[in-house]
Design an enzyme around this catalytic site. Structure first.
Site, short mmCIF file in Angstrom:
data_model
loop_
_atom_site.label_atom_id
_atom_site.label_comp_id
_atom_site.label_asym_id
_atom_site.label_seq_id
_atom_site.Cartn_x
_atom_site.Cartn_y
_atom_site.Cartn_z
N GLU A 35 0.59 -0.97 0.31
CA GLU A 35 -0.12 0.27 -0.31
C GLU A 35 0.74 1.26 0.28
OE1 GLU A 35 -2.66 0.16 -0.59
OE2 GLU A 35 -3.94 -2.03 -0.42
N TYR A 118 -6.13 6.20 4.30
CA TYR A 118 -6.40 4.91 3.23
C TYR A 118 -6.12 3.62 3.29
CZ TYR A 118 -5.50 1.80 -0.72
OH TYR A 118 -5.64 1.07 -1.23
N ASP A 136 -9.01 5.25 -2.34
CA ASP A 136 -7.56 6.10 -3.11
C ASP A 136 -8.87 6.11 -4.48
OD1 ASP A 136 -8.89 3.25 -4.45
OD2 ASP A 136 -6.77 3.10 -5.82
#
Length: 356
Positions: A35, A118, A136
DNA sequence: AAGTCGGGGGC
DNA sequence: GCCCCAGACTT
């Protein structure tokens, strides 16, 4: 076709989801690193970096105990280097405060450096199965189109609406796959331009599609023109052929990376005057500026530069660190191990190849 | 809320 | 050229 939209989305994802590296052997650590690397970075760009990074740092502890310089070297070329610094710092924090295991709630995750709304939602849902949303840029585009929602998605009120909507769609028992499916749909079907609505499992639910206005969402604000700067850099070699490099301050632009010293040209100044001044201000040395070796163009997020590289000769003084973290004379071979911005890496490679 | 922070792919 | 990308941090 009377399934709930989330079921159609999940069915589509089960058939058409890409087989990405971090979707195998899922551990919280692997999901987290992915991520962070994917932040503002396309999956295709990030892929090789991820494999290399995980081969070198297979566990959170191995990352925490590595020198930052090595982490930055593996990050070189990905950009947004603060991500690497924060990732490294967070790994050390998890090792100390959580016994090496990532916390499993959004709240605790978000306390770690480099983990915002996020990534906290993504790790909590994908790695730990918690019912948290993770929106996102891709999911944002899908959701604003589904709702035909006006307004800048960076505004808090708009973000809240998107989160509430995502939460209302999310199946409580499958938050991770739902979040991933939403992002995957945005990445492969619901494209910024020319979305492939005929292949979309949610086309019938999509307000923007009904209006024939898919590309109008998300609404984007106009961009200001980028400033352009003339920048100089010096190649200074000692009697043994070693090159003078400086390491940029950690919290600055390109922080922690090694560069050929130099700087921005000021109003009414020639390029050679600029370089001589920068060497005095940054390193406390006097140089004779020689021939121009090469000129490079490069664009950053908020400005563009033309970089003029000059050969210089040290005339007086010993290099000291007046406006950087460290200065060092390095051999051409040693440059390979130091993290550098891409423009400086291009210069370094030309030196290595004796092309200058 | 606005500005800062990289680099590259795709059109 | 321009846009955008599995965003977060600082002010």
């Amino acid at each position: 076709m009377s399934l709930h939209p989330a079921d159609r989305l999940l069915d589509w994802f089960a058939c058409h989801g890409r087989d990405l590296p971090w979707r195998q052997n899922r551990t919280p650590y692997r999901v987290w690193v992915a991520e962070v690397m994917l932040q503002q970075t396309r999956t295709e760009t990030m892929g090789p970096y991820y494999e290399r990074f995980m081969a070198r740092f297979p566990t959170l502890e191995s990352l925490a105990r590595a020198p930052l310089e090595e982490v930055l070297r593996l990050w070189e070329g990905l950009g947004y280097y603060s991500r690497a610094r924060f990732l490294h710092a967070a790994a050390q924090k998890v090792l100390e405060e959580w016994g090496g295991e990532l916390p499993d709630t959004r709240k605790d995750l978000q306390k770690l450096p480099g983990i915002g709304p996020y990534i906290a939602g993504a790790v909590a849902s994908i790695a730990f199965g918690r019912p948290e949303v993770a929106i996102d840029g891709n999911a944002c585009r899908v959701l604003t189109r589904l709702l035909a929602l006006e307004g800048d998605p960076r505004r808090l009120s708009v973000r809240r609406q998107l989160e509430a909507y995502a939460r209302s769609l999310m199946p409580p028992d499958r938050p991770g796959p739902f979040n991933e499916a939403l992002m995957e749909l945005g990445a492969t079907i619901c494209l910024p331009r020319h979305p492939r609505c005929s292949d979309c499992p949610l086309a019938d639910d999509c307000r923007a599609h009904q209006l024939g206005q898919e590309e109008a969402f998300p609404t984007r604000s106009p961009r200001r023109p980028l400033p352009h700067y003339e920048v100089t850099a010096a190649i200074i070699q000692d009697a043994d052929g070693r090159v003078l490099l400086a390491r940029r301050k950690q919290n600055s632009f390109l922080g922690g990376l090694w560069e050929f010293p130099g700087g921005k040209r000021e109003e009414g100044e020639s390029l050679k005057e600029c370089l001589a001044r920068e060497m005095r201000e940054e390193l406390g040395i006097e140089v004779a500026v020689g021939e121009r070796l090469v000129t490079l163009e490069h664009g950053y997020t908020h400005f563009r530069i033309t970089l003029h590289v000059f050969r210089c000769r040290l005339v007086a003084g010993t290099p000291q660190c007046l406006d950087c973290d460290e200065v060092r004379w390095v051999t051409v071979d040693e440059m390979a191990a130091l993290p550098m911005p891409v423009t400086d890496r291009r210069i370094a490679r030309m030196l290595t190849d004796s092309a200058l």
